[in-house]
Design an enzyme around this catalytic site. Structure first.
Site, PDB file in Angstrom:
ATOM      1  N   ASP A 291       0.827  -1.203   0.000  1.00  8.15           N
ATOM      2  CA  ASP A 291       0.000   0.000   0.000  1.00  8.15           C
ATOM      3  C   ASP A 291       0.862   1.254   0.000  1.00  8.15           C
ATOM      4  O   ASP A 291       1.862   1.345   0.735  1.00  8.15           O
ATOM      5  CB  ASP A 291      -0.926   0.013   1.222  1.00  8.15           C
ATOM      6  CG  ASP A 291      -2.016  -1.038   1.142  1.00  8.15           C
ATOM      7  OD1 ASP A 291      -2.162  -1.667   0.071  1.00  8.15           O
ATOM      8  OD2 ASP A 291      -2.705  -1.248   2.162  1.00  8.15           O
TER       9      ASP A 291
ATOM     10  N   TYR B 254       2.202  22.612 -12.857  1.00  9.92           N
ATOM     11  CA  TYR B 254       2.792  21.280 -13.103  1.00  9.92           C
ATOM     12  C   TYR B 254       4.281  21.409 -13.422  1.00  9.92           C
ATOM     13  O   TYR B 254       5.113  20.695 -12.852  1.00  9.92           O
ATOM     14  CB  TYR B 254       2.057  20.609 -14.265  1.00  9.92           C
ATOM     15  CG  TYR B 254       2.664  19.292 -14.700  1.00  9.92           C
ATOM     16  CD1 TYR B 254       2.428  18.131 -13.983  1.00  9.92           C
ATOM     17  CD2 TYR B 254       3.484  19.227 -15.831  1.00  9.92           C
ATOM     18  CE1 TYR B 254       2.977  16.921 -14.377  1.00  9.92           C
ATOM     19  CE2 TYR B 254       4.036  18.016 -16.228  1.00  9.92           C
ATOM     20  CZ  TYR B 254       3.783  16.876 -15.502  1.00  9.92           C
ATOM     21  OH  TYR B 254       4.351  15.685 -15.892  1.00  9.92           O
TER      22      TYR B 254
ATOM     23  N   LYS C  62       7.690  19.798 -11.438  1.00 14.79           N
ATOM     24  CA  LYS C  62       8.670  18.947 -12.101  1.00 14.79           C
ATOM     25  C   LYS C  62      10.059  19.580 -12.057  1.00 14.79           C
ATOM     26  O   LYS C  62      11.074  18.865 -11.917  1.00 14.79           O
ATOM     27  CB  LYS C  62       8.245  18.667 -13.541  1.00 14.79           C
ATOM     28  CG  LYS C  62       7.069  17.699 -13.641  1.00 14.79           C
ATOM     29  CD  LYS C  62       7.416  16.353 -13.018  1.00 14.79           C
ATOM     30  CE  LYS C  62       6.318  15.330 -13.198  1.00 14.79           C
ATOM     31  NZ  LYS C  62       6.677  14.018 -12.599  1.00 14.79           N
TER      32      LYS C  62
END
Length: 252
Positions: A65, A158, A162
């Site tokens: 998990d 975004y 990155k």
């Protein structure tokens, strides 16, 4: 001992339902018929399906998990992944594209993207580096993006995440030099995958299998950073030096 940088025996996929991560696992499975894969992802039908597909191809699979936003659980995820054996290679493959316009106007969307794309990979990178240094060998592969090399207005939240995570792993690569642990930063362009489904493919789009092939080659040759496709290295070299007044008018 088998050279873990050339042919890993145990491969950890953080973001184990990622199309690219699974393509990397399949690429290594062709090299090693005894490959064991640890699929770390949320316990969903997608994880179950990914595990069953790999097992059908003869790959040993354990499911663990993992929730990127649950930082308190990350150490337990890594402990379970390394339980009873070394991990030769770990692929940090999770992330979200999000809603480009919503992400800079909605605080919760911005926070979610920052936690999944930057904070969680940094936290897990430290945990992975510590465990691999203790075992004396290993390779950490980060799936970054060319979007972080020159941030565009169209997806700047975004791109910023990155850029940050790319910089952290590049720095960690230097910090780990001489420890027996290596880092490979992978900078793909547009990848045709579940993550980009419904989006118009950009020029030089690639498949997850093409990214995987470049990762295998990059690890084998002990590279610290690669672009997919390779032409992006030259393209980004040029774009990094384009004045902002011109860059903002480019059609992408």
């Amino acid at each position: 001992m088998m050279d873990a940088t050339a042919n890993p025996r145990t491969l950890l996929l953080l973001g184990g339902t990622s199309d690219i991560a699974l393509a990397i696992a399949r690429a290594y499975a062709t090299e090693s018929p005894t490959l064991d894969v640890v699929l770390a992802a949320r316990p969903t039908e997608r994880r179950t399906a990914a595990a069953e597909a790999l097992r059908a191809e003869g790959v040993g699979v354990r499911e663990v998990d993992f929730d990127a936003r649950a930082a308190a659980s990350h150490e337990a995820t890594i402990e379970q992944a390394f339980a009873g054996h070394d991990v030769d290679m770990a692929v940090v493959a999770f992330g979200v594209l999000g809603d480009a316009e919503g992400a800079w106007q909605d605080p919760e969307q911005a926070l979610e993207m920052a936690e999944i794309n930057y904070t969680a990979p940094v936290h897990l990178g430290v945990l992975l580096a510590n465990r691999m240094r203790a075992q004396g060998h290993g390779r950490i592969v980060l799936l970054s993006s060319v979007a972080g090399e020159r941030i565009r207005r169209s997806n700047f939240v975004y791109g910023s995440t990155k850029a940050g995570v790319d910089g952290f792993y590049r720095g960690m690569s230097e910090a780990l030099r001489g420890s027996g642990v290596g880092v490979l930063v992978v900078r793909p362009g547009f990848v045709r995958s579940k993550m980009t489904a419904g989006l118009r493919a950009a020029p030089l789009a690639v498949t997850p299998e093409e990214v995987a092939a470049e990762v295998v080659e990059g690890v084998r040759t002990q590279r610290s950073v690669i672009w997919v496709p390779k032409l992006f290295q030259l393209i980004m070299l040029v774009l990094r030096h384009v004045p902002q007044a011109i860059f903002r008018k480019l059609p992408f």
